[in-house]
Design an enzyme around this catalytic site. Structure first.
Site, short mmCIF file in Angstrom:
data_model
loop_
_atom_site.label_atom_id
_atom_site.label_comp_id
_atom_site.label_asym_id
_atom_site.label_seq_id
_atom_site.Cartn_x
_atom_site.Cartn_y
_atom_site.Cartn_z
N HIS A 42 -14.32 -31.51 22.05
CA HIS A 42 -15.68 -32.02 21.78
C HIS A 42 -15.76 -32.68 20.40
CE1 HIS A 42 -18.02 -29.93 25.02
NE2 HIS A 42 -16.95 -29.16 25.02
N CYS A 99 -14.36 -33.29 27.72
CA CYS A 99 -14.32 -31.96 28.33
C CYS A 99 -14.79 -32.02 29.79
CB CYS A 99 -15.14 -30.98 27.49
SG CYS A 99 -14.61 -29.30 27.74
N GLU A 128 -18.00 -34.45 19.41
CA GLU A 128 -19.43 -34.48 19.03
C GLU A 128 -19.88 -33.14 18.44
OE1 GLU A 128 -18.31 -33.89 21.89
OE2 GLU A 128 -19.63 -32.47 22.91
N1 LIG Z 1 -17.01 -27.56 27.30
C1 LIG Z 1 -16.97 -28.03 28.52
O1 LIG Z 1 -17.31 -29.17 28.80
C2 LIG Z 1 -16.45 -27.08 29.51
C3 LIG Z 1 -16.07 -27.69 30.83
C4 LIG Z 1 -16.26 -26.67 31.94
N2 LIG Z 1 -15.33 -25.60 31.83
C5 LIG Z 1 -16.12 -27.38 33.29
O2 LIG Z 1 -15.30 -27.06 34.04
O3 LIG Z 1 -16.85 -28.26 33.57
#
Ligand SMILES: NC(=O)CC[C@H](N)C(=O)O
EC number: 3.5.1.2
Length: 262
Positions: A239, A122, A241
């Site tokens: 994610h 992410c 995790e």
């Molecule tokens: N769940 C997340 O890691 C979100 C990422 C977040 N929207 C970002 O731009 O860093």
């Protein structure tokens, strides 16, 4: 299912031990070619780092992998790692904290090092990307993400927050068996929280698309790209995790961290 925020504590011990009939249990990868254990660091500046540590520890306890897991907050700690996970959280905050702590350069060096494995989830995927853009209407001109300084290791262009806000977070049951291997439960609960998508693969010769979501009409594998691999670098929009399922973490250890030991 209620979507936890990346920093919320997640308890998943029951699920972590839920693979008693898993065929991998009979094939622990517990000898390395040089007899040395491998060290996996989890970048712990911000976000969901503790969950990654818990999942790796569960895999190590279950399969006896010769791996140590450690939190990384300094260049010296990073230097001792064979692999690094950059967790989910907030890529803008991580950029700022890394710069303030003088870690950005060390991270950039580490992720370019062909001897090291790297996994970004992410926000971590955003940081690994060659190019990162902020969420914007499709008609708006592409602009680099204002407050993110990507490490430019993974030859993809990502768009942050591409599925919308926190309230639009969702879980998609995905079939990752093509690379995770067949197990009793094929569906993997992929948790998307203000997730990025991989809009462009910039170097298709080096970057393998591991998974696309279903398209708008429900056809499997025709929607946004959410998991890619470039050799020793793995990037996932979601994610693993937070999935109550350690298969992804076990695969990362076997395939990216311990692979030269097979
Ligand atoms: N769940 C997340 O890691 C979100 C990422 C977040 N929207 C970002 O731009 O860093």
């Amino acid at each position: 299912m209620q979507i936890p925020t990346p920093s919320a504590p997640v308890t998943c011990i029951d699920a972590l031990t839920a693979h008693e009939t898993d065929p991998r249990a009979s094939s622990p990868q517990n000898i390395t070619s040089d007899g040395q254990a491998r060290t996996v660091g989890v970048l712990a500046l911000q976000g969901a780092f503790a969950e990654h540590v818990d999942y790796f520890e569960a895999c190590i306890a279950q399969y006896g992998h010769p791996v140590h897991v450690t939190l990384v907050r300094t260049a010296a700690q990073l230097d001792r790692c064979d692999a690094l996970v950059i967790p989910g959280g907030e890529s803008t905050a991580m950029t700022q904290i890394a710069s303030r702590m003088g870690l950005h350069e060390a991270l950039a060096r580490f992720v370019q090092d062909p001897r090291r494995a790297v996994w970004g989830t992410c926000a971590g995927l955003i940081l690994l990307a060659r190019e990162a853009a902020d969420a914007a209407p499709a008609s708006a001109p592409q602009r680099p993400a204002a407050l993110v300084e990507p490490l430019q290791a993974l030859e993809v262009a990502v768009r942050r927050n591409a599925f919308g806000r926190q309230a639009q977070s969702f879980v998609a049951t995905c079939d990752f068996s093509a690379f995770l291997g067949p197990t009793e439960t094929q569906g993997f609960p992929a948790v998307f929280i203000r997730a990025p998508v991989i809009e462009h693969v910039l170097d298709p010769e080096r970057v393998e698309v591991l998974h696309r979501l279903a398209g708008a009409d429900g056809t499997a594998g025709t929607g946004p790209v959410v998991a890619v691999r470039q050799g020793r670098i793995l990037g996932t929009s979601f994610h693993p995790e937070l999935a109550d399922d350690t298969r992804f973490h076990d695969w990362f250890l076997r395939e990216f961290v311990l692979r030269d030991t097979k």
